[in-house]
Motif scaffolding. Structure first.
Motif, PDB file in Angstrom:
ATOM      1  N   ARG A  15       1.119  92.278  45.744  1.00 48.96           N
ATOM      2  CA  ARG A  15       0.375  92.038  46.985  1.00 48.96           C
ATOM      3  C   ARG A  15       0.866  92.983  48.087  1.00 48.96           C
ATOM      4  NH1 ARG A  15       0.173  86.731  50.938  1.00 48.96           N
ATOM      5  NH2 ARG A  15      -0.879  87.850  52.628  1.00 48.96           N
ATOM      6  N   TYR A  16       2.179  93.083  48.214  1.00 53.76           N
ATOM      7  CA  TYR A  16       2.745  93.953  49.246  1.00 53.76           C
ATOM      8  C   TYR A  16       2.282  95.401  49.026  1.00 53.76           C
ATOM      9  CZ  TYR A  16       6.032  95.723  52.696  1.00 53.76           C
ATOM     10  OH  TYR A  16       6.577  96.316  53.815  1.00 53.76           O
ATOM     11  N   GLY A  17       2.324  95.859  47.810  1.00 49.91           N
ATOM     12  CA  GLY A  17       1.886  97.213  47.480  1.00 49.91           C
ATOM     13  C   GLY A  17       0.412  97.428  47.784  1.00 49.91           C
ATOM     14  N   SER A  18      -0.408  96.454  47.451  1.00 55.63           N
ATOM     15  CA  SER A  18      -1.841  96.552  47.744  1.00 55.63           C
ATOM     16  C   SER A  18      -2.081  96.618  49.240  1.00 55.63           C
ATOM     17  CB  SER A  18      -2.593  95.361  47.136  1.00 55.63           C
ATOM     18  OG  SER A  18      -2.507  95.374  45.739  1.00 55.63           O
ATOM     19  N   GLU A  19      -1.374  95.780  49.995  1.00 55.05           N
ATOM     20  CA  GLU A  19      -1.501  95.809  51.449  1.00 55.05           C
ATOM     21  C   GLU A  19      -1.067  97.166  51.999  1.00 55.05           C
ATOM     22  OE1 GLU A  19      -0.623  91.059  52.326  1.00 55.05           O
ATOM     23  OE2 GLU A  19       0.852  92.553  52.945  1.00 55.05           O
ATOM     24  N   GLU A  20       0.020  97.680  51.453  1.00 58.68           N
ATOM     25  CA  GLU A  20       0.538  98.969  51.908  1.00 58.68           C
ATOM     26  C   GLU A  20      -0.494 100.083  51.705  1.00 58.68           C
ATOM     27  OE1 GLU A  20       3.984 100.930  53.561  1.00 58.68           O
ATOM     28  OE2 GLU A  20       3.300  98.861  53.460  1.00 58.68           O
TER      29      GLU A  20
END
Length: 160
Positions: free
Chosen positions: A93-98
């Motif tokens: 999720r963090y990577g996708s948001e980034e």
């Protein structure tokens, strides 16, 4: 409808800033090209006119607006130093948001990733994630696009 997962693992070419590249990355060419504003401006000014590219960038931002304005995970410096940062749902999720935030800034700034890294007058991904400004993330990106394309819009208005 785009989902946050659409941005997972998104790789943006360091040197490219053209709007067609950004549309291809998440496969939204048909959606953007079929919007009324893009079709009308393209018909009036030619498919590759600068004002049409501004309209495309606006439509991309509008398309990702719901994702930009969602609640996001807090900035986490350790994410960038992990050997593997895709091992958990949180990391994915963090990577996708980034990638979503980076994508939005690149679209709004009309610059390549390489040029944007050296541009200090435009906020960075961390600042956009933190949303330490009064408006929404979408509004901030829209403001950046407006500033970066002001000369194109003014030239278009003068020609009319």
């Amino acid at each position: 409808m785009l989902k946050l997962d659409s941005f997972f693992g998104l790789l943006v070419d360091e040197e490219r800033s053209d709007v067609f590249h950004f549309m291809e990355l998440i496969d939204i060419n048909k959606v953007i090209e079929s919007t009324k504003v893009v079709k009308t401006l393209a018909k009036q000014n030619g498919k590759n006119a600068a004002i049409v590219n501004v309209a495309r960038r606006q439509q991309i931002l509008k398309l990702i607006k719901p994702l930009l304005n969602e609640n996001m995970l807090d900035y986490e410096a350790s994410y960038y130093t992990k050997e593997v940062n895709t091992s958990s749902e949180y990391d994915r999720r963090y990577g996708s948001e980034e990638h979503l935030l980076e994508y939005a800034l690149l679209v709004a700034a009309s610059k390549s990733k390489k040029v944007l890294a050296d541009e200090h007058k435009i906020i960075n991904v961390k600042q956009l994630r933190d949303a330490a400004f009064l408006e929404t993330r979408f509004d901030r990106c829209w403001e950046i696009l407006s500033q970066e394309s002001l000369h194109i819009v003014e030239a278009y208005r003068k020609s009319k």
